[in-house]
Write a protein that holds these residues in place. Sequence first.
Motif, short mmCIF file in Angstrom:
data_model
loop_
_atom_site.label_atom_id
_atom_site.label_comp_id
_atom_site.label_asym_id
_atom_site.label_seq_id
_atom_site.Cartn_x
_atom_site.Cartn_y
_atom_site.Cartn_z
N LEU A 130 2.33 1.32 -4.09
CA LEU A 130 1.65 1.55 -5.47
C LEU A 130 1.10 3.18 -5.59
O LEU A 130 0.02 3.53 -5.08
CB LEU A 130 0.20 0.87 -5.30
CG LEU A 130 0.56 -0.69 -5.67
CD1 LEU A 130 -0.78 -1.52 -5.88
CD2 LEU A 130 1.76 -1.30 -6.59
N LYS A 131 2.31 3.92 -5.37
CA LYS A 131 2.23 5.40 -5.39
C LYS A 131 1.41 6.06 -6.34
O LYS A 131 0.94 7.22 -6.06
CB LYS A 131 3.36 6.07 -5.40
CG LYS A 131 4.48 5.64 -4.14
CD LYS A 131 3.71 5.69 -2.76
CE LYS A 131 4.54 5.35 -1.65
NZ LYS A 131 3.70 5.57 -0.19
N ASN A 132 1.17 5.21 -7.50
CA ASN A 132 0.40 5.93 -8.86
C ASN A 132 -1.18 5.59 -8.52
O ASN A 132 -1.89 6.18 -9.56
CB ASN A 132 0.89 5.48 -10.10
CG ASN A 132 2.52 5.79 -10.18
OD1 ASN A 132 2.61 6.87 -9.91
ND2 ASN A 132 3.12 4.84 -10.65
N LEU A 133 -1.63 4.70 -7.58
CA LEU A 133 -3.04 4.74 -7.47
C LEU A 133 -3.90 5.75 -7.63
O LEU A 133 -3.77 6.89 -6.71
CB LEU A 133 -3.30 3.72 -6.35
CG LEU A 133 -2.97 2.38 -6.44
CD1 LEU A 133 -3.09 1.47 -5.13
CD2 LEU A 133 -3.91 1.62 -7.59
N ARG A 134 -4.85 5.80 -8.41
CA ARG A 134 -6.11 6.75 -8.71
C ARG A 134 -7.41 6.37 -8.21
O ARG A 134 -7.97 7.09 -7.34
CB ARG A 134 -6.12 7.45 -9.93
CG ARG A 134 -5.00 8.03 -10.59
CD ARG A 134 -4.86 9.44 -9.86
NE ARG A 134 -5.43 10.24 -10.59
CZ ARG A 134 -6.22 11.71 -10.10
NH1 ARG A 134 -5.62 11.88 -9.13
NH2 ARG A 134 -6.75 12.44 -10.84
N VAL A 135 -7.44 5.12 -8.31
CA VAL A 135 -8.71 4.33 -8.06
C VAL A 135 -8.39 3.12 -7.51
O VAL A 135 -7.93 2.12 -7.84
CB VAL A 135 -9.69 4.22 -9.32
CG1 VAL A 135 -11.04 3.51 -8.99
CG2 VAL A 135 -10.10 5.55 -9.93
N VAL A 136 -9.20 2.84 -6.01
CA VAL A 136 -9.02 1.51 -5.34
C VAL A 136 -10.57 1.31 -4.89
O VAL A 136 -11.33 2.12 -4.36
CB VAL A 136 -8.24 1.72 -4.09
CG1 VAL A 136 -8.54 0.51 -3.47
CG2 VAL A 136 -6.94 2.06 -4.45
N SER A 137 -11.20 0.26 -5.54
CA SER A 137 -12.47 -0.13 -5.49
C SER A 137 -12.47 -1.54 -4.97
O SER A 137 -12.03 -2.54 -6.03
CB SER A 137 -13.45 0.07 -6.50
OG SER A 137 -14.72 -0.27 -6.28
N LEU A 138 -12.84 -2.10 -3.99
CA LEU A 138 -12.60 -3.33 -3.32
C LEU A 138 -14.24 -3.81 -2.63
O LEU A 138 -14.04 -4.62 -1.58
CB LEU A 138 -11.51 -3.64 -2.37
CG LEU A 138 -10.12 -3.15 -2.61
CD1 LEU A 138 -9.18 -3.31 -1.42
CD2 LEU A 138 -9.77 -3.79 -3.91
N THR A 139 -15.13 -3.14 -3.26
CA THR A 139 -16.39 -3.37 -2.65
C THR A 139 -17.16 -4.63 -2.77
O THR A 139 -16.88 -5.48 -3.67
CB THR A 139 -17.33 -2.28 -3.24
OG1 THR A 139 -18.58 -2.20 -2.81
CG2 THR A 139 -17.36 -2.62 -4.86
N GLY A 140 -18.03 -4.81 -1.87
CA GLY A 140 -18.90 -6.13 -2.01
C GLY A 140 -18.28 -7.43 -1.81
O GLY A 140 -18.69 -8.37 -2.51
N ASN A 141 -17.43 -7.52 -0.93
CA ASN A 141 -16.72 -8.90 -0.59
C ASN A 141 -17.02 -9.01 0.92
O ASN A 141 -17.63 -8.56 1.70
CB ASN A 141 -15.11 -8.81 -1.11
CG ASN A 141 -15.16 -9.09 -2.57
OD1 ASN A 141 -15.25 -10.03 -3.01
ND2 ASN A 141 -14.96 -8.00 -3.32
N ARG A 142 -15.93 -9.97 1.39
CA ARG A 142 -15.85 -10.15 2.96
C ARG A 142 -14.45 -9.73 3.50
O ARG A 142 -14.10 -10.49 4.28
CB ARG A 142 -16.22 -11.59 3.08
CG ARG A 142 -17.68 -11.87 2.45
CD ARG A 142 -17.85 -13.45 2.59
NE ARG A 142 -19.13 -13.86 2.01
CZ ARG A 142 -19.86 -15.05 1.82
NH1 ARG A 142 -19.07 -15.82 2.35
NH2 ARG A 142 -20.95 -15.08 1.09
N LEU A 143 -14.03 -8.71 3.20
CA LEU A 143 -12.59 -8.31 3.69
C LEU A 143 -12.86 -7.87 5.13
O LEU A 143 -13.78 -7.30 5.48
CB LEU A 143 -12.06 -7.22 2.97
CG LEU A 143 -11.92 -7.54 1.50
CD1 LEU A 143 -11.51 -6.25 0.57
CD2 LEU A 143 -10.82 -8.56 1.13
#
Length: 416
Positions: A130-143
């Motif tokens: 996903l080379k076009n990604l500008r924003v990645v937000s995976l907050t507040g989980n149990r990763l």
Amino acid sequence: MNIFQHSLTLILTLFLSIPPTTQQQLANTDLNALQQITYSLTDVNSGRFFATWNFTSPEYACSTFAGITCSVIGSQVRVTALYLGTGLSSSPGLAGTIPESVYQLTELTQLILYAGIVTGFIPSEIGRRLKNLRVVSLTGNRLTGAIPASFSELQNLHTLDLSHNKLTGDIPPELASLPDLRVLILSHNNLVGEIPDLSNESKLIHLDISKNNLTGMLPGSIPVTLRYMSLSSNALWGPVQYMTSSNLIYLDLSMNKFSGPIPGILFTSSVTSLFLQRNNFSGLLTSFSRSRSSAYGPGTTVDLSHNFLSGEIPDFLSTVETLFLNNNHFSGEVPAAYVSNVFAGMMRTLYLQHNYLTGFPGGNSMVLPDGAALCLSYNCMVPPAVGLMACPASAGGPVSRPFRQCGVFRGGDTMG
């Protein structure tokens, strides 16, 4: 919401403002990826989020899928933003795991997973494909697991927020040097190792890696663009140096193992929110002057509590609105400038308890303004009543130190 949360919201809003959705049919590759997502993720509040994801409809229009935004790219309608979950405070979010099929959405510029109970690893293919990604937000989980090293390949990445998970391992060293990265938030995880070197060419403005298990010393330099930096609640140690960013406004190094004197640059720079509490800082606070444009005043906070600072309290902090100097080895009288500013309502909080102070100008006839807090307990004097009314419960104990502890000070120590 504080100013930095507000700024981050504005940043995300900027990148979430994409051309309106279209009624044209989605590309088959993206439809397949969306369907795979429903096999891996479920709505804890059954049916609320995925209710519109109807794969039996002949239309398959972008507007019929909640949480996605599309654009016409070439001759196809492609998903360019994916928001998994409602993001509402009343929603428990999603459960399950992040499916690897996400990487089939090759035109994604934003990938947002709202707070929930999603578990498992972050697919490394996200960074590779996903080379076009500008924003990645995976907050507040149990990763769990490590931050994929492949994220260092996202050359267009602007915002990365993986906070409030259970991630382990090191911070990929190349991550902080991504050319377009502005916001990096990795707080509230179980990350270990040292802070990667922060390139002078970095354009970071917001760095939060607090509440992890990071060790070692501070990096050799910090980007001049940085405005917000929080390294709180780690196991970092050594002297504090190299804090020379001309734009730094918020600095939190609290609850670590930093030692030595506090460098004057932290008081003469533009920093107006300074948190250094619960470290091992020692030595004197000599007087420093600030430029008029960065002078202390309304809204400023300085917390130097629970250290080993000694000597007399200098005048230069008298205009700070919220000031914590408690639980140190300060001696001498409280400067008159502090007293006048407290009772004039300019300084709203002044905590001086658990030091070796010997005098406080004024008396019991003085009245604190509404909302002001002043604590003078457990010093080498009998504090006026006005200096005990606002003490926190942690101040505890007798109002004055035992006489045997209040001998002559040499280098911050008492001589019995």
